[in-house]
Design a protein around this motif. Structure first.
Motif, PDB file in Angstrom:
ATOM      1  N   UNK A  25       0.869  -1.184   0.000  1.00  0.00           N
ATOM      2  CA  UNK A  25       0.000   0.000   0.000  1.00  0.00           C
ATOM      3  C   UNK A  25       0.899   1.224   0.000  1.00  0.00           C
ATOM      4  N   UNK A  26       0.444   2.273  -0.648  1.00  0.00           N
ATOM      5  CA  UNK A  26       1.209   3.518  -0.707  1.00  0.00           C
ATOM      6  C   UNK A  26       0.939   4.287   0.587  1.00  0.00           C
ATOM      7  N   UNK A  27       1.673   3.929   1.642  1.00  0.00           N
ATOM      8  CA  UNK A  27       1.370   4.449   2.972  1.00  0.00           C
ATOM      9  C   UNK A  27       1.614   5.949   3.075  1.00  0.00           C
ATOM     10  N   UNK A  28       2.670   6.452   2.445  1.00  0.00           N
ATOM     11  CA  UNK A  28       2.928   7.888   2.405  1.00  0.00           C
ATOM     12  C   UNK A  28       2.472   8.395   1.041  1.00  0.00           C
ATOM     13  N   UNK A  29       1.457   9.227   0.997  1.00  0.00           N
ATOM     14  CA  UNK A  29       0.940   9.674  -0.302  1.00  0.00           C
ATOM     15  C   UNK A  29       2.027  10.308  -1.161  1.00  0.00           C
ATOM     16  N   UNK A  30       1.947  10.074  -2.463  1.00  0.00           N
ATOM     17  CA  UNK A  30       2.961  10.599  -3.365  1.00  0.00           C
ATOM     18  C   UNK A  30       4.197   9.716  -3.362  1.00  0.00           C
ATOM     19  N   UNK A  35       6.650  -4.284  11.960  1.00  0.00           N
ATOM     20  CA  UNK A  35       7.757  -3.520  11.412  1.00  0.00           C
ATOM     21  C   UNK A  35       7.636  -2.064  11.828  1.00  0.00           C
ATOM     22  N   UNK A  36       8.693  -1.302  11.628  1.00  0.00           N
ATOM     23  CA  UNK A  36       8.689   0.138  11.860  1.00  0.00           C
ATOM     24  C   UNK A  36       8.512   0.841  10.526  1.00  0.00           C
ATOM     25  N   UNK A  37       7.738   1.929  10.522  1.00  0.00           N
ATOM     26  CA  UNK A  37       7.553   2.718   9.308  1.00  0.00           C
ATOM     27  C   UNK A  37       7.329   4.176   9.689  1.00  0.00           C
ATOM     28  N   UNK A  38       7.779   5.069   8.805  1.00  0.00           N
ATOM     29  CA  UNK A  38       7.659   6.515   9.044  1.00  0.00           C
ATOM     30  C   UNK A  38       6.384   7.031   8.393  1.00  0.00           C
ATOM     31  N   UNK A  39       5.280   6.910   9.112  1.00  0.00           N
ATOM     32  CA  UNK A  39       3.976   7.323   8.599  1.00  0.00           C
ATOM     33  C   UNK A  39       3.861   8.845   8.613  1.00  0.00           C
ATOM     34  N   UNK A  40       3.247   9.453   7.578  1.00  0.00           N
ATOM     35  CA  UNK A  40       3.176  10.919   7.514  1.00  0.00           C
ATOM     36  C   UNK A  40       2.319  11.546   8.602  1.00  0.00           C
ATOM     37  N   UNK A  41       1.441  10.772   9.249  1.00  0.00           N
ATOM     38  CA  UNK A  41       0.572  11.331  10.276  1.00  0.00           C
ATOM     39  C   UNK A  41       1.127  11.089  11.679  1.00  0.00           C
ATOM     40  N   UNK A  42       1.538   9.863  11.979  1.00  0.00           N
ATOM     41  CA  UNK A  42       1.914   9.522  13.355  1.00  0.00           C
ATOM     42  C   UNK A  42       3.422   9.461  13.581  1.00  0.00           C
ATOM     43  N   UNK A  43       4.230   9.579  12.530  1.00  0.00           N
ATOM     44  CA  UNK A  43       5.680   9.474  12.689  1.00  0.00           C
ATOM     45  C   UNK A  43       6.152   8.047  12.530  1.00  0.00           C
ATOM     46  N   UNK A  44       7.376   7.773  12.957  1.00  0.00           N
ATOM     47  CA  UNK A  44       7.931   6.418  12.838  1.00  0.00           C
ATOM     48  C   UNK A  44       7.476   5.582  14.025  1.00  0.00           C
ATOM     49  N   UNK A  45       6.542   4.668  13.758  1.00  0.00           N
ATOM     50  CA  UNK A  45       5.881   3.906  14.806  1.00  0.00           C
ATOM     51  C   UNK A  45       5.755   2.442  14.391  1.00  0.00           C
TER      52      UNK A  45
END
Length: 552
Positions: A408-413, A431-441
């Motif tokens: 899934x395209x978790x970070x738009x663009x 896993x860890x991911x740097x989400x555009x809303x909540x940060x790296x969580x």
């Protein structure tokens, strides 16, 4: 597996009562028991403690007091052990810690101090060796040596002072436990760095061989069990740094594997891995500028696998005697697969077309993950969902080009979320991911049957021109998407939560949309809570599912 789900925004546990404190950057996921795991993640830069326990639910993910764990964590018996720092009566307790998953059961096993040699400083390199946990530790009297513990301070003791005095004997060099014996590299003033073994007792600890006679180092490294042998690399006069092997028997001769004519040139082998009894590694041939993949069935000469000079990195078993790895050719650095033969070795797909790198280029095992010998989840870049240096999104492959896709395209663009630190627990991948809303969580992928399937076939005659914009957005806010239709088509548009429950169906013309390009305005429900949603756009032939991020 379904798309990314937020396990928990760790910042919500902050004493300051806000989720806007940046990244928890979760790491060191470690199974505690059949129902819980622990991991490290900072609540905020302003608060002590980073140890968390989770049962895989948001409410069951909690901080374990103010203990700060560092580096590797390991399960031993019914607890997880780690080097850490806690606070008691206004002072810091530095040493070996263990947790049973409760605040009360998170306690120091022994407190380290420069004033005592009964327990060491800097516990690290943890391995379970039958009834003991072994590790390296530093004292002022013995330097860095091997220790063992039964999980108590009284049961913690030095195994052997390999390099007598303040000199450090333990070197490690990718050690391993193989059939209840711990193989490692150690150094003494008389013999230099050579291969050693221990069963956890002083009587069962000895140097295997002085491969480079005298104080010269052989630098033995990368201990790996395969086919009933212990393989490693070592530098020996007359043959260079090459693959060596031995058996577990005391006095076993150390054989040279894969050397041609006794050359002093080194092939510099690395990345050893056993795949269902076949040994794989990476090495350089004489006269070659690059490294190639090699396989060995423990008889005769190893197989040098073409294409050569693809610079393989990070080999991982993939079932049926195969390995997956990072390789580089004219198509950039991508994921490759091999069954140990030249004909069975290939690039899985050119994810980033042309010379761009489709897989995270850092030499790290944390950027791709093998799940149940059948899927590989990895940080990938395709130039569309993620594009740019060190910008990656989550992809999955079954080892075939047609079976490789974006989760899934978790970070738009094209921003990317740079997923990593993968961990399998039960049938989920965390896993860890740097989400555009909540940060790296911390996030996870689950096998739940969603009402909205991310595996639905793409709708025929429909092409997405622009993804939903704006995104992220707020409840009640209008957004739009652009698409093109080859012919008049009846479309259904619905908003679903991350588990697939319908939140709202968007009204579209009952008689369908004409052929051509359309800009479709839609409005988010006023009561939509912050979080991740799925926008599903379907016609009679299939559907596309797009991610929407709703902020507060």
């Amino acid at each position: 597996l379904s798309g990314q789900n937020l396990l928990k925004n760790i910042g919500a546990d902050s004493l300051l009562g806000t989720t806007d404190l940046g990244n928890s950057s979760p790491t060191a996921f470690t199974a505690l028991n059949d129902n819980q795991f622990v991991f490290q993640g900072f609540v905020s830069p302003l608060e002590t403690g980073n140890l968390h326990v989770s049962d895989g639910t948001e409410v069951g993910t909690q901080k374990l007091g103010d203990v700060q764990a560092e580096g590797q964590m390991i399960r031993f018996r019914d607890r997880v052990y780690f080097a850490g720092t806690g606070f008691q009566d206004g002072r810091a307790l530095l040493g070996l810690w263990a947790t049973d998953g409760t605040v009360e059961g998170t306690e120091v096993v022994f407190e380290s101090s420069v004033t005592t040699d009964s327990v060491p400083l800097e516990p690290a390199n943890f391995f379970v060796l039958d009834t003991f946990l072994i590790f390296s530790g530093l004292t002022a009297t013995h330097g860095t040596e091997l220790w063992r513990t039964d999980g108590t301070a009284a049961g913690t003791e030095l195994i052997m002072d390999i390099s007598p005095g303040i000199g450090s004997g333990f070197r490690g060099r990718e050690p391993a436990v193989i059939d209840s014996i711990f193989y490692f590299t150690a150094s003494t003033p008389d013999t230099g760095e050579e291969p050693w073994r221990t069963d956890g007792t002083e009587a069962g600890t000895w140097r295997i061989a002085d491969l480079s006679p005298g104080p010269v180092n052989s630098g033995a490294a990368d201990y790996t069990g395969s086919g009933g042998y212990i393989y490693f690399s070592a530098l020996v006069p007359g043959s260079g740094r090459e693959v060596r092997r031995m058996t577990a028997a005391q006095g076993s001769p150390v054989e040279l594997i894969g050397e041609n004519g006794g050359s002093t040139d080194s092939s510099n082998p690395r990345y050893f891995v056993d795949a269902d009894g076949t040994l794989f590694w990476v090495a350089k041939s004489a006269g070659s500028d690059g490294f190639e993949l090699r396989s060995y069935d423990h008889v005769g000469e190893p197989t040098v696998i073409e294409p050569t000079e693809i610079f393989p990195q990070i080999l991982k078993p993939f079932g049926d005697g195969q390995v997956v790895f990072k390789g580089r050719d004219s198509g950039g650095r991508e994921l490759w697969i091999s069954d140990g033969t030249t004909v069975g070795t290939r690039r899985i797909t050119d994810l980033y077309p042309g010379e761009g790198d489709g897989v995270f280029t850092n030499v790290s095992a944390e950027s791709f993950h093998v799940y149940q010998d059948s899927l590989v989840f990895y940080a990938g870049s395709d130039g569309v969902a993620a594009d740019g240096e060190f910008v990656y999104e989550l992809f999955v492959t079954d080892g075939t080009e047609e079976g490789t896709r974006l989760i899934a395209d978790q970070a738009p663009g094209t921003a990317g979320t740079n997923p990593g630190n993968f961990f399998t627990f039960k049938d989920r991948v965390y896993f860890a991911a740097s989400d555009p809303v909540v940060g790296r969580e911390p996030f996870y992928l689950g096998p739940e049957d969603l009402l909205v399937s991310l595996r639905e076939p793409a709708p025929k005659g429909l092409q997405l021109i622009a993804k939903p914009y704006p995104n992220p957005l707020r409840a009640g806010e209008r957004f739009q998407l652009e698409l093109s239709l080859e012919q008049r088509t009846k479309l259904i548009a619905g908003l679903y939560d991350i588990r697939g429950a319908l939140v709202q169906e968007f009204p579209l013309p009952a008689n369908g949309l004409r052929a051509g390009t359309h800009t479709i305005p839609l409005t988010l429900p006023d009561g939509a809570a912050s979080g991740t949603y799925l926008l599903r756009l379907a016609n009679a032939t299939g559907a596309i599912t797009l991610k929407l991020m709703v902020r507060e």
